[in-house]
Design a protein around this motif. Sequence first.
Motif, PDB file in Angstrom:
ATOM      1  N   SER A 105      10.741 -29.561 -23.802  1.00  0.00           N
ATOM      2  CA  SER A 105      12.022 -28.655 -24.169  1.00  0.00           C
ATOM      3  C   SER A 105      13.430 -27.666 -23.749  1.00  0.00           C
ATOM      4  CB  SER A 105      11.742 -28.041 -25.965  1.00  0.00           C
ATOM      5  OG  SER A 105      11.632 -26.509 -25.499  1.00  0.00           O
ATOM      6  N   LYS A 106      14.127 -27.673 -23.821  1.00  0.00           N
ATOM      7  CA  LYS A 106      15.526 -27.222 -23.373  1.00  0.00           C
ATOM      8  C   LYS A 106      14.548 -25.834 -23.571  1.00  0.00           C
ATOM      9  CE  LYS A 106      19.279 -30.135 -24.636  1.00  0.00           C
ATOM     10  NZ  LYS A 106      20.639 -30.284 -25.141  1.00  0.00           N
ATOM     11  N   ARG A 107      14.593 -25.314 -24.512  1.00  0.00           N
ATOM     12  CA  ARG A 107      13.659 -23.775 -24.463  1.00  0.00           C
ATOM     13  C   ARG A 107      12.561 -23.281 -23.807  1.00  0.00           C
ATOM     14  NH1 ARG A 107       9.408 -21.839 -27.221  1.00  0.00           N
ATOM     15  NH2 ARG A 107       9.225 -24.012 -28.109  1.00  0.00           N
ATOM     16  N   VAL A 108      12.188 -24.705 -23.670  1.00  0.00           N
ATOM     17  CA  VAL A 108      10.400 -23.851 -22.728  1.00  0.00           C
ATOM     18  C   VAL A 108      11.457 -24.428 -20.836  1.00  0.00           C
ATOM     19  CG1 VAL A 108       8.587 -24.909 -21.804  1.00  0.00           C
ATOM     20  CG2 VAL A 108       8.656 -25.316 -24.236  1.00  0.00           C
ATOM     21  N   LEU A 109      11.925 -25.198 -20.685  1.00  0.00           N
ATOM     22  CA  LEU A 109      12.532 -25.206 -19.279  1.00  0.00           C
ATOM     23  C   LEU A 109      13.552 -24.423 -18.933  1.00  0.00           C
ATOM     24  CD1 LEU A 109      13.354 -29.405 -19.467  1.00  0.00           C
ATOM     25  CD2 LEU A 109      11.561 -28.153 -18.246  1.00  0.00           C
ATOM     26  N   GLY A 110      13.945 -23.671 -19.412  1.00  0.00           N
ATOM     27  CA  GLY A 110      15.177 -22.571 -19.545  1.00  0.00           C
ATOM     28  C   GLY A 110      14.466 -20.842 -18.940  1.00  0.00           C
ATOM     29  N   PRO A 111      13.724 -21.169 -19.351  1.00  0.00           N
ATOM     30  CA  PRO A 111      12.340 -19.437 -18.253  1.00  0.00           C
ATOM     31  C   PRO A 111      11.774 -20.411 -17.294  1.00  0.00           C
ATOM     32  CG  PRO A 111      11.991 -19.939 -20.545  1.00  0.00           C
ATOM     33  CD  PRO A 111      13.086 -21.316 -20.650  1.00  0.00           C
ATOM     34  N   ARG A 112      11.088 -21.822 -17.194  1.00  0.00           N
ATOM     35  CA  ARG A 112      10.561 -21.853 -16.506  1.00  0.00           C
ATOM     36  C   ARG A 112      10.857 -22.482 -15.395  1.00  0.00           C
ATOM     37  NH1 ARG A 112       5.654 -26.141 -18.292  1.00  0.00           N
ATOM     38  NH2 ARG A 112       4.965 -24.656 -19.545  1.00  0.00           N
ATOM     39  N   ILE A 113      12.460 -23.198 -15.448  1.00  0.00           N
ATOM     40  CA  ILE A 113      12.598 -23.802 -14.268  1.00  0.00           C
ATOM     41  C   ILE A 113      13.208 -21.912 -13.480  1.00  0.00           C
ATOM     42  CG2 ILE A 113      15.423 -24.262 -13.536  1.00  0.00           C
ATOM     43  CD1 ILE A 113      15.366 -26.384 -15.541  1.00  0.00           C
ATOM     44  N   ASP A 114      13.314 -20.375 -14.231  1.00  0.00           N
ATOM     45  CA  ASP A 114      14.017 -19.649 -13.232  1.00  0.00           C
ATOM     46  C   ASP A 114      12.459 -19.075 -12.504  1.00  0.00           C
ATOM     47  OD1 ASP A 114      16.573 -19.953 -14.090  1.00  0.00           O
ATOM     48  OD2 ASP A 114      16.440 -18.362 -15.793  1.00  0.00           O
ATOM     49  N   GLU A 115      11.601 -19.409 -13.375  1.00  0.00           N
ATOM     50  CA  GLU A 115      10.660 -18.889 -11.907  1.00  0.00           C
ATOM     51  C   GLU A 115      10.065 -19.506 -11.680  1.00  0.00           C
ATOM     52  OE1 GLU A 115       7.290 -19.079 -15.110  1.00  0.00           O
ATOM     53  OE2 GLU A 115       7.805 -17.673 -16.060  1.00  0.00           O
ATOM     54  N   LEU A 116      10.745 -21.003 -11.520  1.00  0.00           N
ATOM     55  CA  LEU A 116      10.324 -21.651  -9.869  1.00  0.00           C
ATOM     56  C   LEU A 116      11.336 -22.383  -9.049  1.00  0.00           C
ATOM     57  CD1 LEU A 116       8.689 -24.844 -11.638  1.00  0.00           C
ATOM     58  CD2 LEU A 116       7.555 -23.710 -10.731  1.00  0.00           C
ATOM     59  N   LEU A 117      12.861 -21.390  -9.137  1.00  0.00           N
ATOM     60  CA  LEU A 117      12.928 -21.541  -8.727  1.00  0.00           C
ATOM     61  C   LEU A 117      13.380 -19.699  -7.401  1.00  0.00           C
ATOM     62  CD1 LEU A 117      16.594 -22.185 -10.392  1.00  0.00           C
ATOM     63  CD2 LEU A 117      15.615 -23.413  -9.000  1.00  0.00           C
ATOM     64  N   ASP A 118      12.694 -18.977  -8.600  1.00  0.00           N
ATOM     65  CA  ASP A 118      12.328 -17.825  -7.535  1.00  0.00           C
ATOM     66  C   ASP A 118      10.673 -18.144  -6.993  1.00  0.00           C
ATOM     67  OD1 ASP A 118      12.222 -14.628  -7.041  1.00  0.00           O
ATOM     68  OD2 ASP A 118      10.541 -15.257  -8.374  1.00  0.00           O
ATOM     69  N   PHE A 119      10.033 -18.905  -7.448  1.00  0.00           N
ATOM     70  CA  PHE A 119       8.830 -18.685  -6.164  1.00  0.00           C
ATOM     71  C   PHE A 119       9.167 -19.978  -5.802  1.00  0.00           C
ATOM     72  CE2 PHE A 119       5.982 -22.499  -5.401  1.00  0.00           C
ATOM     73  CZ  PHE A 119       4.580 -21.921  -5.244  1.00  0.00           C
ATOM     74  N   ALA A 120      10.025 -20.995  -5.521  1.00  0.00           N
ATOM     75  CA  ALA A 120      10.432 -21.358  -4.068  1.00  0.00           C
ATOM     76  C   ALA A 120      11.825 -20.939  -3.325  1.00  0.00           C
ATOM     77  CB  ALA A 120      11.133 -23.075  -4.857  1.00  0.00           C
ATOM     78  N   GLN A 121      12.273 -19.131  -3.788  1.00  0.00           N
ATOM     79  CA  GLN A 121      13.556 -19.418  -3.241  1.00  0.00           C
ATOM     80  C   GLN A 121      14.713 -19.846  -2.722  1.00  0.00           C
ATOM     81  OE1 GLN A 121      11.835 -17.389   0.966  1.00  0.00           O
ATOM     82  NE2 GLN A 121      10.898 -15.617  -0.173  1.00  0.00           N
ATOM     83  N   LEU A 122      15.297 -20.629  -4.232  1.00  0.00           N
ATOM     84  CA  LEU A 122      16.039 -21.036  -4.548  1.00  0.00           C
ATOM     85  C   LEU A 122      16.889 -20.317  -5.561  1.00  0.00           C
ATOM     86  CD1 LEU A 122      14.491 -24.381  -3.631  1.00  0.00           C
ATOM     87  CD2 LEU A 122      15.459 -23.348  -2.763  1.00  0.00           C
ATOM     88  N   THR A 123      16.960 -19.370  -5.511  1.00  0.00           N
ATOM     89  CA  THR A 123      17.569 -19.175  -6.743  1.00  0.00           C
ATOM     90  C   THR A 123      19.198 -18.815  -6.571  1.00  0.00           C
ATOM     91  OG1 THR A 123      15.496 -17.351  -7.596  1.00  0.00           O
ATOM     92  CG2 THR A 123      17.931 -16.952  -8.344  1.00  0.00           C
ATOM     93  N   GLU A 124      19.198 -18.830  -5.435  1.00  0.00           N
ATOM     94  CA  GLU A 124      20.920 -18.564  -5.076  1.00  0.00           C
ATOM     95  C   GLU A 124      21.336 -19.647  -5.006  1.00  0.00           C
ATOM     96  OE1 GLU A 124      21.106 -15.836  -1.358  1.00  0.00           O
ATOM     97  OE2 GLU A 124      20.906 -14.113  -2.521  1.00  0.00           O
ATOM     98  N   ARG A 125      20.579 -20.768  -4.512  1.00  0.00           N
ATOM     99  CA  ARG A 125      20.694 -21.791  -4.510  1.00  0.00           C
ATOM    100  C   ARG A 125      21.194 -22.976  -5.679  1.00  0.00           C
ATOM    101  NH1 ARG A 125      22.150 -23.409   1.114  1.00  0.00           N
ATOM    102  NH2 ARG A 125      23.137 -24.687   0.510  1.00  0.00           N
ATOM    103  N   ALA A 126      20.611 -22.668  -6.896  1.00  0.00           N
ATOM    104  CA  ALA A 126      20.749 -23.097  -8.230  1.00  0.00           C
ATOM    105  C   ALA A 126      21.488 -24.204  -7.998  1.00  0.00           C
ATOM    106  CB  ALA A 126      20.060 -22.334  -9.071  1.00  0.00           C
TER     107      ALA A 126
END
Length: 307
Positions: A105-126
Amino acid sequence: MIAARGLTKRFGGFVAVDGIDLEVARGEAFGFLGPNGAGKSSTMRMIAAVAPVTSGELRILGLDPGVDGPRIRSRLGVVPQQDTLDLELSVRENLYIYGRYFGLSKRVLGPRIDELLDFAQLTERADSRVEPLSGGMKRRLTIARSLINDPELLLLDEPTTGLDPQARHLLWDRLYRLKHDGVTLVITTHYMDEAEQLCDRLVIMDGGRIVAEGSPAKLIAEHSSREVAELRFPPGTNAAAEPAVAAAIGGAGRIEVLPDRLLLYVDDGEAAVQRVREAEIVPASSLVRRSSLEDVFLRLTGRSLVD
């Protein structure tokens, strides 16, 4: 996590995987090492439950991929050899759409995507489009995408092919973190340094068969010498130089003749090079190094990993 007995894959009359046995434990980093055409990718496709088993037995997460393919795939993460990202979408959109394939769901994906962007060091390129990203960034995004469903087992097919050394080491760090978090990793590679760095245990494949199995250190100790002396002679003269070099080292080690160099498998590389020079044999260059998994592969199959 994975158990195979007599696992075989045929394409018509061609045998890609020839009756292999293997087991992978939970939390392990397990590797398939070998050249192109060794059967690594065919094995991975059967483990990923996207290619049928020709014969033998295979269980993934305790399930039969021939019967429970969808259930298995829902618990796997897959990093293919070639990135399959949507280049016209943003980094975040690639993760979001892939997550929706798993029914998240969108509710689950929001925080999970933020965590994965941080893990992959891609937050600034989201919010950047994928197309202009570097090869290393695209590879990190592919790994992040493979984790969107919180998989128990992560399959990585040649994860760092084509990347520069800095990008490779950054990816290795990400994979170390996943292993530390309890994710089971199964990696195919033809880079011996990658296998030594990442794998707790591995198999060496050649011609669809497993020719050796064990930890990197165990395989090197069992199948190679402590050191290797590499001697290079003018082009086309390596083979001709071998008898004289063998006489100079006096049976102190094994010699492999490659097109571009001679490899002397000895306990003391510097001493071997010194004996060669004392015999008035002058190579164009010499190098002493420790044995590697490539040396193990050469010993077991008669050819180098780059053939």
